[in-house]
Scaffold this motif. Structure first.
Motif, PDB file in Angstrom:
ATOM      1  N   LEU A   1       0.868  -1.166   0.000  1.00 58.40           N
ATOM      2  CA  LEU A   1       0.000   0.000   0.000  1.00 58.40           C
ATOM      3  C   LEU A   1       0.907   1.218   0.000  1.00 58.40           C
ATOM      4  N   GLY A   2       0.573   2.212  -0.831  1.00 58.88           N
ATOM      5  CA  GLY A   2       1.465   3.360  -0.932  1.00 58.88           C
ATOM      6  C   GLY A   2       0.798   4.616  -1.429  1.00 58.88           C
ATOM      7  N   LEU A   3       1.601   5.658  -1.423  1.00 50.45           N
ATOM      8  CA  LEU A   3       1.204   6.979  -1.900  1.00 50.45           C
ATOM      9  C   LEU A   3       2.045   7.312  -3.122  1.00 50.45           C
ATOM     10  N   GLU A   4       1.429   7.953  -4.097  1.00 51.43           N
ATOM     11  CA  GLU A   4       2.158   8.305  -5.309  1.00 51.43           C
ATOM     12  C   GLU A   4       2.123   9.816  -5.512  1.00 51.43           C
ATOM     13  N   PRO A   5       3.301  10.452  -5.576  1.00 54.96           N
ATOM     14  CA  PRO A   5       3.316  11.891  -5.870  1.00 54.96           C
ATOM     15  C   PRO A   5       2.746  12.157  -7.260  1.00 54.96           C
TER      16      PRO A   5
ATOM     17  N   LEU B   1       3.323   2.823   2.357  1.00 55.58           N
ATOM     18  CA  LEU B   1       2.604   2.874   3.632  1.00 55.58           C
ATOM     19  C   LEU B   1       2.832   1.573   4.389  1.00 55.58           C
ATOM     20  N   LEU B   2       2.580   0.447   3.717  1.00 55.25           N
ATOM     21  CA  LEU B   2       2.778  -0.879   4.303  1.00 55.25           C
ATOM     22  C   LEU B   2       3.218  -1.842   3.205  1.00 55.25           C
ATOM     23  N   PHE B   3       4.290  -2.565   3.456  1.00 57.27           N
ATOM     24  CA  PHE B   3       4.704  -3.620   2.542  1.00 57.27           C
ATOM     25  C   PHE B   3       3.972  -4.885   2.945  1.00 57.27           C
ATOM     26  N   LEU B   4       3.215  -5.449   2.013  1.00 58.03           N
ATOM     27  CA  LEU B   4       2.358  -6.596   2.315  1.00 58.03           C
ATOM     28  C   LEU B   4       2.971  -7.929   1.917  1.00 58.03           C
ATOM     29  N   GLY B   5       3.898  -7.914   0.983  1.00 58.84           N
ATOM     30  CA  GLY B   5       4.520  -9.148   0.527  1.00 58.84           C
ATOM     31  C   GLY B   5       3.627  -9.906  -0.437  1.00 58.84           C
ATOM     32  N   GLN B   6       3.855 -11.208  -0.518  1.00 62.23           N
ATOM     33  CA  GLN B   6       3.117 -12.076  -1.430  1.00 62.23           C
ATOM     34  C   GLN B   6       1.729 -12.343  -0.866  1.00 62.23           C
TER      35      GLN B   6
ATOM     36  N   THR C   1      -2.707  -0.613   9.125  1.00 59.31           N
ATOM     37  CA  THR C   1      -2.059  -1.723   9.841  1.00 59.31           C
ATOM     38  C   THR C   1      -3.114  -2.581  10.529  1.00 59.31           C
ATOM     39  N   ARG C   2      -4.067  -1.937  11.169  1.00 59.95           N
ATOM     40  CA  ARG C   2      -5.148  -2.675  11.841  1.00 59.95           C
ATOM     41  C   ARG C   2      -5.947  -3.493  10.819  1.00 59.95           C
ATOM     42  N   ILE C   3      -6.265  -2.891   9.694  1.00 59.26           N
ATOM     43  CA  ILE C   3      -7.037  -3.585   8.654  1.00 59.26           C
ATOM     44  C   ILE C   3      -6.250  -4.770   8.092  1.00 59.26           C
TER      45      ILE C   3
END
Length: 171
Positions: free
Chosen positions: A5-9, A41-46, A103-105
């Motif tokens: 999950l991330g933000l893009e300029p 925001l969060l690295f989720l992996g595979q 993170t909670r989600i």
């Protein structure tokens, strides 16, 4: 699917960062393509498809998360991944709220996360063998974020690209 999950300029900010990077670090090897500029925001992996479906469903229920502005005005270097990055001296409370909420989600979706402190950053170079000298021009890039995205990391013989798979608005 390998995800984060991330933000893009916006495109104008990406171009400004690219120009600044070229002026200050033209001789460095391993630049991240401008099209891949983002703040994780969060690295989720595979992830499996059922996890992605659950993540979509849970994020859709989010309400009242505000947009915010981040000023990228700090240069950092991590020796282990050999990464040079732009970061923020001050993290807005709204960004911390977004990361905590997501993170909670993610935990509700039974997705394991690495336990490390959150440092908002935009990676400029990978595989830098050493911390480069200071930039001649200090960075100062203001990014407003009114949405966040689920990205898939796609590897090919031409390198890695980050493909947006879903987007959600911030109020």
């Amino acid at each position: 699917m390998r995800c984060f999950l991330g933000l893009e300029p916006d495109s104008q900010t990406k171009l400004a960062i690219e120009d600044w990077r070229e002026r200050n670090f033209a001789s460095l090897q391993g630049p991240v393509p401008m099209t891949n500029f983002h703040l994780t925001l969060l690295f989720l992996g595979q992830l499996e498809q059922h996890q992605i479906n659950q993540l979509y469903q849970n994020i859709q229920q989010l309400q009242d998360l505000p947009g915010f502005t981040v000023t990228l005005n700090q240069i950092g270097y991590w020796p282990k991944p050999k990464a040079l990055w732009l970061g923020a001296e001050q993290t807005p409370a709204q960004l911390d709220l977004l990361v905590d909420t997501l993170t909670r989600i993610v935990h509700q979706c039974h997705i394991d996360l690495q336990k490390r402190p959150y440092i908002p950053h935009l990676t400029l170079f990978r595989k830098c063998s050493q911390n480069p000298p200071a930039a001649l021009i200090e960075p100062a890039f203001t990014c407003h974020f009114d949405q966040f995205h689920l990205f898939e990391s796609v590897s090919s013989r031409h390198g890695v690209s980050y493909q947006r798979r879903a987007s959600w608005s911030l109020d």
